[in-house]
Design a protein around this motif. Structure first.
Motif, PDB file in Angstrom:
ATOM      1  N   HIS A   8       4.904  -1.433 -11.360  1.00  0.00           N
ATOM      2  CA  HIS A   8       3.975  -2.439 -10.824  1.00  0.00           C
ATOM      3  C   HIS A   8       2.554  -1.895 -10.884  1.00  0.00           C
ATOM      4  O   HIS A   8       2.257  -0.843 -10.349  1.00  0.00           O
ATOM      5  CB  HIS A   8       4.364  -2.784  -9.385  1.00  0.00           C
ATOM      6  CG  HIS A   8       3.493  -3.830  -8.787  1.00  0.00           C
ATOM      7  ND1 HIS A   8       3.495  -5.132  -9.226  1.00  0.00           N
ATOM      8  CD2 HIS A   8       2.585  -3.773  -7.803  1.00  0.00           C
ATOM      9  CE1 HIS A   8       2.621  -5.829  -8.536  1.00  0.00           C
ATOM     10  NE2 HIS A   8       2.052  -5.024  -7.657  1.00  0.00           N
ATOM     11  N   TYR A   9       1.668  -2.626 -11.552  1.00  0.00           N
ATOM     12  CA  TYR A   9       0.281  -2.202 -11.717  1.00  0.00           C
ATOM     13  C   TYR A   9      -0.630  -3.161 -10.973  1.00  0.00           C
ATOM     14  O   TYR A   9      -0.500  -4.374 -11.085  1.00  0.00           O
ATOM     15  CB  TYR A   9      -0.109  -2.188 -13.195  1.00  0.00           C
ATOM     16  CG  TYR A   9      -1.582  -1.973 -13.425  1.00  0.00           C
ATOM     17  CD1 TYR A   9      -2.145  -0.710 -13.283  1.00  0.00           C
ATOM     18  CD2 TYR A   9      -2.418  -3.029 -13.754  1.00  0.00           C
ATOM     19  CE1 TYR A   9      -3.491  -0.513 -13.480  1.00  0.00           C
ATOM     20  CE2 TYR A   9      -3.769  -2.839 -13.946  1.00  0.00           C
ATOM     21  CZ  TYR A   9      -4.298  -1.571 -13.811  1.00  0.00           C
ATOM     22  OH  TYR A   9      -5.632  -1.370 -13.993  1.00  0.00           O
ATOM     23  N   THR A  10      -1.562  -2.618 -10.210  1.00  0.00           N
ATOM     24  CA  THR A  10      -2.624  -3.429  -9.607  1.00  0.00           C
ATOM     25  C   THR A  10      -3.950  -2.809 -10.008  1.00  0.00           C
ATOM     26  O   THR A  10      -4.132  -1.590  -9.954  1.00  0.00           O
ATOM     27  CB  THR A  10      -2.520  -3.471  -8.069  1.00  0.00           C
ATOM     28  OG1 THR A  10      -2.524  -2.139  -7.576  1.00  0.00           O
ATOM     29  CG2 THR A  10      -1.249  -4.173  -7.626  1.00  0.00           C
ATOM     30  N   SER A  11      -4.860  -3.644 -10.404  1.00  0.00           N
ATOM     31  CA  SER A  11      -6.166  -3.161 -10.839  1.00  0.00           C
ATOM     32  C   SER A  11      -6.985  -2.682  -9.647  1.00  0.00           C
ATOM     33  O   SER A  11      -6.671  -2.972  -8.488  1.00  0.00           O
ATOM     34  CB  SER A  11      -6.918  -4.265 -11.582  1.00  0.00           C
ATOM     35  OG  SER A  11      -7.268  -5.294 -10.694  1.00  0.00           O
ATOM     36  N   GLU A  12      -8.069  -2.002  -9.950  1.00  0.00           N
ATOM     37  CA  GLU A  12      -8.954  -1.503  -8.897  1.00  0.00           C
ATOM     38  C   GLU A  12      -9.596  -2.658  -8.144  1.00  0.00           C
ATOM     39  O   GLU A  12      -9.793  -2.596  -6.931  1.00  0.00           O
ATOM     40  CB  GLU A  12     -10.042  -0.620  -9.503  1.00  0.00           C
ATOM     41  CG  GLU A  12      -9.528   0.677 -10.064  1.00  0.00           C
ATOM     42  CD  GLU A  12     -10.638   1.513 -10.688  1.00  0.00           C
ATOM     43  OE1 GLU A  12     -11.826   1.187 -10.474  1.00  0.00           O
ATOM     44  OE2 GLU A  12     -10.311   2.487 -11.370  1.00  0.00           O
ATOM     45  N   THR A  14      -8.341  -5.714  -7.709  1.00  0.00           N
ATOM     46  CA  THR A  14      -7.338  -6.327  -6.838  1.00  0.00           C
ATOM     47  C   THR A  14      -7.124  -5.473  -5.604  1.00  0.00           C
ATOM     48  O   THR A  14      -7.023  -5.991  -4.483  1.00  0.00           O
ATOM     49  CB  THR A  14      -6.014  -6.496  -7.597  1.00  0.00           C
ATOM     50  OG1 THR A  14      -6.253  -7.265  -8.774  1.00  0.00           O
ATOM     51  CG2 THR A  14      -4.974  -7.193  -6.746  1.00  0.00           C
ATOM     52  N   HIS A  15      -7.086  -4.190  -5.797  1.00  0.00           N
ATOM     53  CA  HIS A  15      -6.924  -3.268  -4.669  1.00  0.00           C
ATOM     54  C   HIS A  15      -8.108  -3.378  -3.707  1.00  0.00           C
ATOM     55  O   HIS A  15      -7.939  -3.405  -2.489  1.00  0.00           O
ATOM     56  CB  HIS A  15      -6.776  -1.838  -5.195  1.00  0.00           C
ATOM     57  CG  HIS A  15      -6.462  -0.832  -4.151  1.00  0.00           C
ATOM     58  ND1 HIS A  15      -5.285  -0.831  -3.442  1.00  0.00           N
ATOM     59  CD2 HIS A  15      -7.188   0.207  -3.676  1.00  0.00           C
ATOM     60  CE1 HIS A  15      -5.294   0.172  -2.586  1.00  0.00           C
ATOM     61  NE2 HIS A  15      -6.443   0.811  -2.709  1.00  0.00           N
ATOM     62  N   PHE A  16      -9.319  -3.469  -4.249  1.00  0.00           N
ATOM     63  CA  PHE A  16     -10.523  -3.603  -3.439  1.00  0.00           C
ATOM     64  C   PHE A  16     -10.491  -4.891  -2.619  1.00  0.00           C
ATOM     65  O   PHE A  16     -10.808  -4.900  -1.428  1.00  0.00           O
ATOM     66  CB  PHE A  16     -11.759  -3.566  -4.343  1.00  0.00           C
ATOM     67  CG  PHE A  16     -13.041  -3.894  -3.641  1.00  0.00           C
ATOM     68  CD1 PHE A  16     -13.621  -2.971  -2.779  1.00  0.00           C
ATOM     69  CD2 PHE A  16     -13.676  -5.113  -3.830  1.00  0.00           C
ATOM     70  CE1 PHE A  16     -14.811  -3.260  -2.125  1.00  0.00           C
ATOM     71  CE2 PHE A  16     -14.851  -5.407  -3.180  1.00  0.00           C
ATOM     72  CZ  PHE A  16     -15.412  -4.486  -2.328  1.00  0.00           C
ATOM     73  N   GLU A  18      -7.869  -6.662  -1.711  1.00  0.00           N
ATOM     74  CA  GLU A  18      -6.832  -6.556  -0.685  1.00  0.00           C
ATOM     75  C   GLU A  18      -7.314  -5.722   0.501  1.00  0.00           C
ATOM     76  O   GLU A  18      -7.035  -6.054   1.654  1.00  0.00           O
ATOM     77  CB  GLU A  18      -5.560  -5.951  -1.286  1.00  0.00           C
ATOM     78  CG  GLU A  18      -4.837  -6.903  -2.221  1.00  0.00           C
ATOM     79  CD  GLU A  18      -3.680  -6.238  -2.942  1.00  0.00           C
ATOM     80  OE1 GLU A  18      -3.474  -5.015  -2.789  1.00  0.00           O
ATOM     81  OE2 GLU A  18      -2.971  -6.964  -3.674  1.00  0.00           O
ATOM     82  N   GLN A  19      -8.064  -4.654   0.222  1.00  0.00           N
ATOM     83  CA  GLN A  19      -8.621  -3.841   1.306  1.00  0.00           C
ATOM     84  C   GLN A  19      -9.626  -4.648   2.129  1.00  0.00           C
ATOM     85  O   GLN A  19      -9.650  -4.554   3.363  1.00  0.00           O
ATOM     86  CB  GLN A  19      -9.302  -2.598   0.748  1.00  0.00           C
ATOM     87  CG  GLN A  19      -8.359  -1.514   0.336  1.00  0.00           C
ATOM     88  CD  GLN A  19      -9.118  -0.297  -0.184  1.00  0.00           C
ATOM     89  OE1 GLN A  19     -10.299  -0.373  -0.503  1.00  0.00           O
ATOM     90  NE2 GLN A  19      -8.417   0.824  -0.274  1.00  0.00           N
ATOM     91  N   GLU A  22      -7.815  -6.916   4.418  1.00  0.00           N
ATOM     92  CA  GLU A  22      -7.206  -6.188   5.532  1.00  0.00           C
ATOM     93  C   GLU A  22      -8.242  -5.847   6.589  1.00  0.00           C
ATOM     94  O   GLU A  22      -7.984  -5.949   7.790  1.00  0.00           O
ATOM     95  CB  GLU A  22      -6.540  -4.907   5.027  1.00  0.00           C
ATOM     96  CG  GLU A  22      -5.262  -5.130   4.269  1.00  0.00           C
ATOM     97  CD  GLU A  22      -4.703  -3.837   3.686  1.00  0.00           C
ATOM     98  OE1 GLU A  22      -5.254  -2.750   3.987  1.00  0.00           O
ATOM     99  OE2 GLU A  22      -3.732  -3.923   2.925  1.00  0.00           O
TER     100      GLU A  22
END
Length: 68
Positions: A8-12, A14-16, A18-19, A22
């Protein structure tokens, strides 16, 4: 395990995002409220037809004086 299975890959980005969600759970609701201020409007169709009928045709070059 299948040879076609991929980790499973998530891009930077997408990660940003999601953070951010949160840290600030009300972010999406605030974005929707901001959009509703300017974009999600109910338009009166009769006024739109009146506005389009009231338009004055414009010359191809605005600053040129009319030649008789």
């Amino acid at each position: 395990m299948s040879i076609f299975a991929r980790p499973h890959y998530t891009s930077e980005i997408t990660h940003f995002i999601e953070q951010m969600k949160e840290k600030k759970p009300t972010l999406e609701a605030e974005q929707r409220a901001g959009r509703a201020l300017l974009w999600d409007k109910h338009l009166d169709r009769s006024l739109l037809t009146e506005y389009s009928e009231a338009k004055v045709p414009q010359q191809p070059y605005v600053y040129q004086t009319r030649v008789k």
